[in-house]
Design an enzyme around this catalytic site. Sequence first.
Site, mmCIF file in Angstrom:
data_model
loop_
_atom_site.group_PDB
_atom_site.id
_atom_site.type_symbol
_atom_site.label_atom_id
_atom_site.label_comp_id
_atom_site.label_asym_id
_atom_site.label_seq_id
_atom_site.Cartn_x
_atom_site.Cartn_y
_atom_site.Cartn_z
ATOM 1 C CD GLU A 55 -3.193 -0.834 1.899
ATOM 2 O OE1 GLU A 55 -3.202 0.015 2.803
ATOM 3 O OE2 GLU A 55 -4.216 -1.398 1.454
ATOM 4 C CG ASP A 71 -8.838 8.370 -2.810
ATOM 5 O OD1 ASP A 71 -9.370 9.360 -2.267
ATOM 6 O OD2 ASP A 71 -8.283 7.465 -2.172
#
Length: 277
Positions: A55, A71
């Site tokens: 990640e 996002d």
Amino acid sequence: MNRRFFLSLTAGAAGAAGWAVLSGCSSATAAAPRPPGLADPARKHVAEAIISSFENSTTELPYAAAQRLGDGRGITAGRAGFTSGTHDLLLVVRRYEQAAGGSTPLTKYVRPLTRIDVQAAEGGDKESTRGLDGFEDAWAQTSRTDPRLNQAQDAVYDDLYFRPSMDQAARAGVTTALGQLALLDTGVQHGVSTGPDDLPALITETGPPSGDEPGWLRRFLDIRREHLENPAYEETAEVWRESLPRVDTLETLIDQQRLDLATPLEWTFAGDRFSLA
């Protein structure tokens, strides 16, 4: 990570788990020792470092990180990518306030985070950051100077992801550190609730364990790959397809028979090499 929904704490009670791996002699049999699972803090540390490499491109947990990624989820912060648009960032700020026993440098953000949380839960704008000016700097500075914020992050991570994923591992009979890592990583990315791409649904689709944990894990990861390639929700499609190397890495660790995640350990993710001494 790619949480699609307003998060809820839906961990079930853990069931009995595991199977006996037997080694025999002419007169008696005894259970051979199993590789330790993530109940071992050292193995949990390795698992979390691997997920962080997926990640964050580093084995270090980014407690102090906070940024606006564009996002659709507002501000992303901390070791598990808690976001203002998916409820868990508010949980961390509140947990920190409880640990501090009163006002903290983040207290002034509780009201706008709550407002965003409510509108997201009602299907509204999850991307809003109104009222959060200066949050990133305040978060980073506080993380570096007050360990209670990082402890709050650990506690919320365990509540939302680690314990629910370990409950699912117990029900599926997954006892090894690598197997539990595979389920934890899925829970972190896909969620641990009732969605069609969430961890419980993927476990159900894989079927009951057969006593061959590596074989079961391969089936599970094949199914996870299918869900990443063809997610139930189109909004996740682009990001999830970029996550396919997570499955590649986990399959390689199975091939290498690193079920115990013992160190030293090396792995490759998306062409980058990582290691723990």
